[in-house]
Design an enzyme around this catalytic site. Structure first.
Site, mmCIF file in Angstrom:
data_model
loop_
_atom_site.group_PDB
_atom_site.id
_atom_site.type_symbol
_atom_site.label_atom_id
_atom_site.label_comp_id
_atom_site.label_asym_id
_atom_site.label_seq_id
_atom_site.Cartn_x
_atom_site.Cartn_y
_atom_site.Cartn_z
ATOM 1 N N LYS A 39 -0.376 1.749 6.351
ATOM 2 C CA LYS A 39 -1.234 2.758 5.792
ATOM 3 C C LYS A 39 -1.018 2.889 4.290
ATOM 4 O O LYS A 39 -1.853 3.417 3.576
ATOM 5 C CB LYS A 39 -0.969 4.112 6.427
ATOM 6 C CG LYS A 39 -1.277 4.186 7.899
ATOM 7 C CD LYS A 39 -0.949 5.569 8.448
ATOM 8 C CE LYS A 39 -1.121 5.605 9.946
ATOM 9 N NZ LYS A 39 -0.636 6.840 10.525
ATOM 10 N N GLY A 40 0.103 2.427 3.831
ATOM 11 C CA GLY A 40 0.521 2.676 2.460
ATOM 12 C C GLY A 40 -0.380 2.172 1.357
ATOM 13 O O GLY A 40 -0.467 2.775 0.299
ATOM 14 N N GLU A 95 -0.456 -4.716 -0.898
ATOM 15 C CA GLU A 95 0.617 -3.941 -0.289
ATOM 16 C C GLU A 95 1.097 -2.861 -1.261
ATOM 17 O O GLU A 95 1.063 -3.072 -2.478
ATOM 18 C CB GLU A 95 1.753 -4.894 0.076
ATOM 19 C CG GLU A 95 2.996 -4.265 0.652
ATOM 20 C CD GLU A 95 2.828 -3.663 2.036
ATOM 21 O OE1 GLU A 95 2.085 -2.659 2.143
ATOM 22 O OE2 GLU A 95 3.434 -4.152 2.990
ATOM 23 N N ASP A 96 1.518 -1.731 -0.712
ATOM 24 C CA ASP A 96 2.012 -0.658 -1.571
ATOM 25 C C ASP A 96 3.350 -1.016 -2.213
ATOM 26 O O ASP A 96 3.552 -0.804 -3.390
ATOM 27 C CB ASP A 96 2.102 0.677 -0.815
ATOM 28 C CG ASP A 96 2.972 0.649 0.432
ATOM 29 O OD1 ASP A 96 3.437 -0.441 0.839
ATOM 30 O OD2 ASP A 96 3.182 1.725 1.017
ATOM 31 N N ASP A 99 9.875 -4.497 -0.534
ATOM 32 C CA ASP A 99 11.267 -4.065 -0.574
ATOM 33 C C ASP A 99 12.134 -5.245 -0.134
ATOM 34 O O ASP A 99 12.513 -6.066 -0.962
ATOM 35 C CB ASP A 99 11.435 -2.836 0.322
ATOM 36 C CG ASP A 99 12.800 -2.177 0.229
ATOM 37 O OD1 ASP A 99 13.620 -2.581 -0.622
ATOM 38 O OD2 ASP A 99 13.059 -1.250 0.997
ATOM 39 N N LYS A 127 10.116 -3.469 -5.542
ATOM 40 C CA LYS A 127 11.453 -2.855 -5.539
ATOM 41 C C LYS A 127 12.439 -3.921 -5.082
ATOM 42 O O LYS A 127 12.334 -4.434 -3.980
ATOM 43 C CB LYS A 127 11.488 -1.644 -4.615
ATOM 44 C CG LYS A 127 12.761 -0.832 -4.763
ATOM 45 C CD LYS A 127 12.727 0.400 -3.917
ATOM 46 C CE LYS A 127 13.323 0.068 -2.592
ATOM 47 N NZ LYS A 127 13.625 1.213 -1.761
ATOM 48 N N PHE A 148 14.408 5.432 -3.106
ATOM 49 C CA PHE A 148 13.404 5.615 -2.069
ATOM 50 C C PHE A 148 12.205 6.298 -2.703
ATOM 51 O O PHE A 148 12.333 7.388 -3.256
ATOM 52 C CB PHE A 148 13.951 6.445 -0.892
ATOM 53 C CG PHE A 148 13.071 6.359 0.309
ATOM 54 C CD1 PHE A 148 13.266 5.368 1.255
ATOM 55 C CD2 PHE A 148 12.015 7.239 0.480
ATOM 56 C CE1 PHE A 148 12.436 5.260 2.363
ATOM 57 C CE2 PHE A 148 11.177 7.150 1.582
ATOM 58 C CZ PHE A 148 11.391 6.158 2.527
ATOM 59 N N ASP A 155 5.110 6.633 1.634
ATOM 60 C CA ASP A 155 5.423 7.810 2.434
ATOM 61 C C ASP A 155 6.870 7.850 2.884
ATOM 62 O O ASP A 155 7.592 6.863 2.791
ATOM 63 C CB ASP A 155 4.533 7.858 3.670
ATOM 64 C CG ASP A 155 4.981 6.887 4.754
ATOM 65 O OD1 ASP A 155 5.250 7.334 5.873
ATOM 66 O OD2 ASP A 155 5.066 5.669 4.469
ATOM 67 N N ARG A 161 2.195 10.822 0.938
ATOM 68 C CA ARG A 161 1.247 9.793 0.486
ATOM 69 C C ARG A 161 0.261 10.334 -0.546
ATOM 70 O O ARG A 161 -0.229 9.598 -1.385
ATOM 71 C CB ARG A 161 0.438 9.255 1.664
ATOM 72 C CG ARG A 161 1.186 8.407 2.634
ATOM 73 C CD ARG A 161 0.209 7.762 3.629
ATOM 74 N NE ARG A 161 0.875 7.315 4.824
ATOM 75 C CZ ARG A 161 1.527 6.162 4.937
ATOM 76 N NH1 ARG A 161 1.628 5.376 3.897
ATOM 77 N NH2 ARG A 161 2.094 5.825 6.080
#
Length: 180
Positions: A39-40, A95-96, A99, A127, A148, A155, A161
């Site tokens: 959802k990001g 993509e948001d 990581d 990140k 984070f 989120d 969000r």
């Protein structure tokens, strides 16, 4: 919990415009399918798509590796797959955040296995503190070494969000971990 602003909305929008120029130039004359990772990425994808100056199609895929946790479980589950045929088309995964890199690597291989003419990646945030793969995004808006992050689609347990800025989420002492 405490939120520390890290990237302000104006800076986010400025960088999205710059990345959109690069993508528009690189994909000129090609059949582009943007695949947003739910959802990001929905907020980022919407803003990015409106900045692009070429015809394109949009689809979504939903995967999960975090759930409500602070760290990825490492198990990637496809909750909703793309609906369109990407055979012979140029796929851009949006993509948001990248990581560990596991989810995006999984998705790149999934798009390649479906016969995409090419597969590239575009991330809002790169990140790097926990990277476990050698995947480097093709297009990156912001690089953050650690922390984070929430806001602008990112989120924590389906919350935050809607924040217009990207913020570092810090858990208050005595509430579990000292810092996320």
């Amino acid at each position: 919990m405490k939120l520390i602003p890290t990237i302000e909305k104006n800076e986010i929008q400025k960088r999205i415009s710059q990345v959109a120029e690069d993508i528009s130039s690189d994909y000129a004359g090609r059949d582009l399918v943007m695949v947003g990772v739910l959802k990001g990425a929905f907020i980022f994808l919407a803003d990015l798509a409106r900045q692009l100056t070429l015809p394109l199609s949009i689809d979504f895929i939903q995967v999960s590796s975090y759930g409500d946790a602070l760290e990825s479980s490492g198990n990637i589950t496809v909750k909703q797959d793309i609906g369109m045929d990407i055979q012979g088309r140029h796929a851009l995964l949006v993509e948001d955040i990248i990581d560990t890199g596991a989810t995006l690597s999984f998705l790149v291989e999934r798009m390649k296995s479906r016969g995409a003419a090419s597969v590239k990646t575009c991330v809002l945030v790169d990140k790097r503190e926990r990277r476990k793969t050698g995947l480097k995004p093709d297009y990156t808006c912001h690089v953050i070494e650690k922390g984070f992050l929430v806001g602008y689609g990112l989120d924590y347990g389906e919350r935050f969000r809607n924040l217009p800025d990207i913020c570092r989420l810090i858990e208050q002492p005595g509430a579990g971990q000292d810092a996320l």
